[in-house]
Every structure is written in structure tokens, then in C-alpha cells.
Design a protein around this motif. Structure first.
Motif, PDB file in Angstrom:
ATOM      1  N   TYR A 144       0.884  -1.175   0.000  1.00 26.23           N
ATOM      2  CA  TYR A 144       0.000   0.000   0.000  1.00 26.23           C
ATOM      3  C   TYR A 144       0.913   1.213   0.000  1.00 26.23           C
ATOM      4  O   TYR A 144       1.547   1.508   1.012  1.00 26.23           O
ATOM      5  N   LYS A 145       1.022   1.885  -1.139  1.00 23.71           N
ATOM      6  CA  LYS A 145       2.044   2.919  -1.288  1.00 23.71           C
ATOM      7  C   LYS A 145       1.443   4.266  -1.666  1.00 23.71           C
ATOM      8  O   LYS A 145       0.499   4.338  -2.473  1.00 23.71           O
ATOM      9  N   LEU A 146       2.030   5.323  -1.099  1.00 18.99           N
ATOM     10  CA  LEU A 146       1.679   6.672  -1.497  1.00 18.99           C
ATOM     11  C   LEU A 146       2.257   6.930  -2.881  1.00 18.99           C
ATOM     12  O   LEU A 146       3.467   6.795  -3.087  1.00 18.99           O
ATOM     13  N   VAL A 147       1.392   7.287  -3.841  1.00 14.37           N
ATOM     14  CA  VAL A 147       1.860   7.483  -5.221  1.00 14.37           C
ATOM     15  C   VAL A 147       1.677   8.930  -5.689  1.00 14.37           C
ATOM     16  O   VAL A 147       2.236   9.322  -6.713  1.00 14.37           O
ATOM     17  N   ALA A 148       0.874   9.706  -4.955  1.00 17.25           N
ATOM     18  CA  ALA A 148       0.693  11.114  -5.329  1.00 17.25           C
ATOM     19  C   ALA A 148       0.191  11.882  -4.113  1.00 17.25           C
ATOM     20  O   ALA A 148      -0.504  11.329  -3.262  1.00 17.25           O
ATOM     21  N   ARG A 149       0.550  13.172  -4.052  1.00 24.30           N
ATOM     22  CA  ARG A 149       0.055  14.020  -2.963  1.00 24.30           C
ATOM     23  C   ARG A 149       0.143  15.471  -3.403  1.00 24.30           C
ATOM     24  O   ARG A 149       0.914  15.835  -4.296  1.00 24.30           O
ATOM     25  N   SER A 150      -0.689  16.301  -2.776  1.00 28.51           N
ATOM     26  CA  SER A 150      -0.657  17.721  -3.088  1.00 28.51           C
ATOM     27  C   SER A 150       0.459  18.388  -2.277  1.00 28.51           C
ATOM     28  O   SER A 150       0.974  17.800  -1.321  1.00 28.51           O
ATOM     29  N   SER A 151       0.806  19.595  -2.675  1.00 28.41           N
ATOM     30  CA  SER A 151       1.899  20.286  -1.985  1.00 28.41           C
ATOM     31  C   SER A 151       1.405  21.229  -0.905  1.00 28.41           C
ATOM     32  O   SER A 151       2.199  21.915  -0.261  1.00 28.41           O
ATOM     33  N   SER A 167      -5.134  22.190  -4.922  1.00 27.81           N
ATOM     34  CA  SER A 167      -3.710  22.102  -5.230  1.00 27.81           C
ATOM     35  C   SER A 167      -3.451  20.872  -6.091  1.00 27.81           C
ATOM     36  O   SER A 167      -3.966  19.786  -5.809  1.00 27.81           O
ATOM     37  N   PRO A 168      -2.681  21.001  -7.162  1.00 26.07           N
ATOM     38  CA  PRO A 168      -2.444  19.850  -8.053  1.00 26.07           C
ATOM     39  C   PRO A 168      -1.674  18.739  -7.352  1.00 26.07           C
ATOM     40  O   PRO A 168      -0.882  18.987  -6.440  1.00 26.07           O
ATOM     41  N   LEU A 169      -1.917  17.532  -7.808  1.00 22.69           N
ATOM     42  CA  LEU A 169      -1.221  16.370  -7.253  1.00 22.69           C
ATOM     43  C   LEU A 169       0.174  16.247  -7.858  1.00 22.69           C
ATOM     44  O   LEU A 169       0.368  16.493  -9.058  1.00 22.69           O
ATOM     45  N   VAL A 170       1.108  15.858  -7.040  1.00 21.95           N
ATOM     46  CA  VAL A 170       2.481  15.620  -7.468  1.00 21.95           C
ATOM     47  C   VAL A 170       2.766  14.132  -7.327  1.00 21.95           C
ATOM     48  O   VAL A 170       2.521  13.545  -6.269  1.00 21.95           O
ATOM     49  N   ALA A 171       3.252  13.505  -8.374  1.00 23.22           N
ATOM     50  CA  ALA A 171       3.582  12.084  -8.310  1.00 23.22           C
ATOM     51  C   ALA A 171       4.773  11.858  -7.394  1.00 23.22           C
ATOM     52  O   ALA A 171       5.755  12.602  -7.433  1.00 23.22           O
ATOM     53  N   VAL A 172       4.691  10.835  -6.551  1.00 22.97           N
ATOM     54  CA  VAL A 172       5.803  10.447  -5.683  1.00 22.97           C
ATOM     55  C   VAL A 172       5.986   8.940  -5.782  1.00 22.97           C
ATOM     56  O   VAL A 172       5.041   8.208  -6.084  1.00 22.97           O
ATOM     57  N   ALA A 173       7.200   8.472  -5.557  1.00 19.39           N
ATOM     58  CA  ALA A 173       7.468   7.040  -5.680  1.00 19.39           C
ATOM     59  C   ALA A 173       8.686   6.654  -4.865  1.00 19.39           C
ATOM     60  O   ALA A 173       9.626   7.442  -4.701  1.00 19.39           O
ATOM     61  N   LYS A 174       8.654   5.445  -4.369  1.00 23.66           N
ATOM     62  CA  LYS A 174       9.775   4.887  -3.625  1.00 23.66           C
ATOM     63  C   LYS A 174      10.859   4.451  -4.607  1.00 23.66           C
ATOM     64  O   LYS A 174      10.573   3.792  -5.617  1.00 23.66           O
ATOM     65  N   LYS A 175      12.111   4.783  -4.313  1.00 24.13           N
ATOM     66  CA  LYS A 175      13.217   4.464  -5.220  1.00 24.13           C
ATOM     67  C   LYS A 175      14.292   3.622  -4.548  1.00 24.13           C
ATOM     68  O   LYS A 175      15.456   3.653  -4.948  1.00 24.13           O
ATOM     69  N   SER A 176      13.939   2.881  -3.526  1.00 27.42           N
ATOM     70  CA  SER A 176      14.934   2.115  -2.783  1.00 27.42           C
ATOM     71  C   SER A 176      15.455   0.936  -3.595  1.00 27.42           C
ATOM     72  O   SER A 176      14.881   0.543  -4.605  1.00 27.42           O
ATOM     73  N   MET A 177      16.543   0.356  -3.111  1.00 22.80           N
ATOM     74  CA  MET A 177      17.193  -0.757  -3.795  1.00 22.80           C
ATOM     75  C   MET A 177      16.447  -2.058  -3.528  1.00 22.80           C
ATOM     76  O   MET A 177      15.537  -2.120  -2.726  1.00 22.80           O
TER      77      MET A 177
END
Length: 442
Positions: free
Chosen positions: A329-336, A342-352
Motif C-alpha cells: 500500500y504505497k503513497l503514489v501522489a500528494r498535493s503540496s 492544489s495539483p497532485l504531485v507524483a511520488v514514488a519509492k526508489k529504494s534498492m
């Protein structure tokens, strides 16, 4: 179908504590930082299918909707959180009035899914959405694993009835959920009376070996059962000698005997011998039911045997070796900001280590070939291509905090048959292989 659909009373407790502690400590910190009320989008998906599986099955959606509706921090729950020092007073004040007021979209229950499929999309403030993580995952991971195993067994059974009888092999509450998920995946009935009560499932069951051992003779046991339950009952014939028991069963019940059940031994050999014996005794319509630690492979091996129905327990309720789907269950977008516009900004996990995610609020569609067979799962953000608009998979489940996606359990069951039937034929192979559909990102 739920208990409410049946008009039956049931005490539904709060689901708020089906939550990991860090959900609430994140909430407390977000309230303090001022970010808790930012509009957020969380998605549930799996990065991979269990080894050897060609598709997954969405199950548990109806239970998720119940859990969201009953996610309330009542006074006993708040008192516990206070005594345990889980969160501060400001957070307790927020939780006292908690109601999920956002939107939830998802693949409809019974649909199939593949790696990356956005099975559930939860939209609301960060505070509202983050606390649902654990309960959503615990339900979907468990129920979808059972439904996937059930689906494979239904394919292997080739239309012969399947009976779920695994309550004694798992947690008592998990057993009820497993019965529901198995029904979606293709099972016709359950031995679990709680599942019958809560979800309206057909229930089955007659007697165990203990009933035969209780009586002085096998004939006495069969006579008592037939006199009590009628000639259409199922007599268990492997307590002592199978051939002798079959002869006694027909002698007691006559050729109208409903079924005999075999629970041990070489089921393939015994099924053929018992069928021949029943026919010779004039009980040509008496059915043969087999049980005994069956899984999809054992069921497939009995395809050529004169078996009329299968009872499955341990393998089913443990997901046939894969008791979870590894959904996250991951956060994929959020407003600033807190501004709802407020427009949504894409966010993503970039771990190894392969635990990355793809950012952005997603849609999903299934592309079909010229013959109407699915050929790809297409996942994207932004505008939906015109050729895929009528093939979108996510449907509204909750709007403004109000559940809009409830449906009878049979609708999910029927949907699964249709969804599985629309996949390439390779999807139903029990041998190891890649997912039946490739996933394309746009």
C-alpha cells in the motif's frame, strides 16, 4: 451477500485497531508538521505473483468496505491508546471524530490482476488514508490468496463441485473469510456455519469417522444416519474396509443412497473400484465424494476418475502454498499544500532491492485482441487513450466516505468466471510459467 443482506443481527466491532502502531505515530507527526491534511493517493498492488501463478484473483473487497465503514475510534479504543502512550492528546482528539470521507476505487471483486495492477486506490487526506493501510492489506492479501488457490482448483475440477472444509486448519476468524474467498474463486459450498450465517453460503456436512466408531457396528452407524438425515445423505466408507462399507451402505440406504465419501487411500484406484461396485449393486446414481488433503494437482490427477465432487481443506485455506499475495500500500501522489485544489504531485519509492514503485494516480485497462481475448494489462497516468476508455478496470467503491460499491457475493463469483474465461488458455495451466498477460505502462 452480508449478514445485513440476510436480515440477521450481528455485532460489528470497530476495526480501528487492526492497525500497526506506526500508522498512528505517522499521523501524529504529520498533524504536527501540518502535512496531515494534504490530499493524497495511495495504491495497493503487488510487484510479483507467487511463483508459478499465471494470474491473481481480487477477493476481500466487500470486507474492506465493511472495515472502512467501521473504522471508528470509540471510547474504549481511545482509552487504550492513551494508557499505552501510543499517541498524544492532540492526535486522540483528531481520532475521536475520525471518519473516512475520501474516495476509493478498485478492481471489482472477482476480477483477475497482474504485477503492478492498481487493485485498490484510496484518495483522501494523508491522515484519512494512511491509517487504513494495515487493515486493507491484511484483508486483501489473505482473501486474494485463498481465491487464487480456489480458482486453480476450480479449473482442475473441470466443473465438478468443490466443497470448502478447512475451518479446522486455520484461525477461527480467518476460516470464515477463507470460506467467502473460496466461494468467489469457484467453490460451491462450505462446512463453516459461521460463513453460512454471515455471508449466506450454502453449507454442507454429514458425519466423521468418530460417528462410525461410536456405534457397535458400521451398519448401526449407517442406519442411524440414514434414519436421521434421509437416503440422500453421504456415508463415509473408509473407516474400516471400503468394499464392505459400500456394500453395507447400499444395503441400508438402498440404491437411492445419495453419496459415499472416501477420505484416505489411493483415491484414483478406490474411486474406480467403488464406482464399479456401486453400479453392480444397482446404485448407479450414488455419487462419489473424495477428500483427504487435496490440492489443485491432486484434483487434476483425478480428472479421469469417476469422482463427482471434491472436499478441500488445508491446501485451500493456506493458499495452496502461497498464503499471501505480497500486496503493498504505497503513497503514489500528494498535493503540496492543504488547498483541495492544489495539483497532485507524483511520488514514488526508489529504494534498492526491487522494492521500487511507480508514482502517479493510475488507471488500468485490459486490451483485447481481435478475437476478444485479453492480450495485455495497460496501466497509465493522465489521459486514458480513446481505445481503452471502455475497458477500464477500476470502479468506484466509496464516494465522499459513502460506500457505493457493495454487491451480492454471487456477482463477484460470476465476474471471476468471466474474467478468467477472457484470459489466454495458457492462464489455466497448472505448470509453472510467467503471468498470463504482460503489463504495459503509459
Amino acid at each position: 451477500m452480508s449478514t445485513a443482506d440476510l436480515g440477521l443481527p450481528v455485532d460489528v466491532p470497530s476495526t480501528a485497531l487492526f492497525t500497526d502502531r506506526y500508522e498512528l505515530t505517522m499521523l501524529q507527526a504529520a498533524l504536527r508538521s501540518g502535512a496531515a491534511h494534504r490530499r493524497s493517493v495511495f495504491e495497493t498492488f503487488t510487484r510479483r505473483l507467487p511463483e508459478g501463478r499465471r494470474y491473481g484473483v481480487v477477493a476481500g473487497t466487500g470486507r474492506v468496505l465493511d472495515a472502512v465503514e467501521n473504522f471508528r475510534f470509540d471510547r474504549p479504543v481511545l482509552d487504550f491508546l492513551s494508557r499505552a502512550g501510543v499517541v498524544d492528546d492532540a492526535t486522540l482528539d483528531y481520532l475521536a471524530d475520525f471518519r473516512f470521507t475520501g474516495d476509493i476505487w478498485g478492481y471489482p471483486e472477482g476480477e483477475v490482476y497482474f504485477p503492478g495492477s492498481p487493485i485498490l486506490r484510496v484518495e483522501g487526506t494523508f491522515a484519512e488514508a494512511v491509517v487504513l493501510e494495515t487493515v486493507v492489506l491484511s484483508i486483501l492479501n489473505h482473501d486474494s490468496a485463498i481465491a487464487a488457490a480456489a480458482s486453480r482448483m476450480a479449473v482442475a475440477a473441470g466443473g465438478r463441485p468443490l466443497m470448502e472444509m478447512g475451518a479446522r486448519r486455520t484461525h477461527e476468524l480467518a476460516a470464515v473469510a477463507a470460506s467467502r474467498a473460496a466461494y468467489i474463486g469457484g467453490f460451491r459450498s462450505s462446512s463453516n456455519l459461521a460463513a453460512g450465517f454471515r455471508y449466506g453460503l450454502p453449507t454442507i456436512g454429514t458425519s466423521a469417522h468418530a460417528f462410525t466408531l461410536l456405534h457397535d457396528t458400521e451398519k448401526d452407524a449407517f442406519t442411524a444416519q440414514v434414519e436421521s438425515l434421509g437416503r440422500d445423505t453421504t456415508l463415509l466408507v473408509d473407516t474400516y474396509d471400503v468394499a464392505t462399507a459400500v456394500r453395507t451402505a447400499v444395503e441400508v440406504a438402498g440404491p437411492e443412497l445419495g453419496s459415499v465419501r472416501i477420505d484416505s487411500g489411493d483415491l484414483l484406484l478406490l474411486a474406480h473400484r467403488v464406482r464399479q461396485q456401486l453400479d453392480d449393486l444397482g446404485a448407479k446414481d450414488t455419487r462419489i465424494v473424495v477428500t483427504s488433503d487435496l490440492d489443485e494437482y491432486a484434483i487434476a490427477s483425478l480428472a479421469a476418475a469417476p469422482v463427482d465432487a471434491y472436499g478441500v481443506g488445508t491446501s485451500l485455506v493456506t493458499g495452496s502454498g502461497h498464503p499471501t499475495c505480497s500486496m503493498v500500500y504505497k503513497l503514489v501522489a500528494r498535493s503540496s499544500s492543504d488547498d483541495p485544489d492544489s495539483p497532485l504531485v507524483a511520488v514514488a519509492k526508489k529504494s534498492m532491492g526491487g522494492k521500487t514503485s511507480v508514482g502517479g494516480r493510475k488507471w488500468a485497462a485490459r486490451r483485447l485482441d481481435a478475437e476478444g481475448v485479453a492480450e495485455a494489462e495497460v496501466i497509465g497516468t493522465g489521459e486514458v487513450p480513446a481505445d481503452l476508455v471502455d475497458r477500464l478496470l477500476l470502479v468506484p467503491l466509496v464516494r465522499g466516505g459513502v460506500v457505493v460499491g457493495r454487491e451480492p457475493l454471487d456477482a463477484a463469483r460470476d465476474r471471476h468466471v468471466a474474467a478468467r474465461g477472457g484470459l489466454p488458455l495458457s492462464a489455466t495451466q497448472l505448470s509453472r510459467g510467467e503471468p498470463a498477460l504482460p503489463v504495459e505502462y503509459r
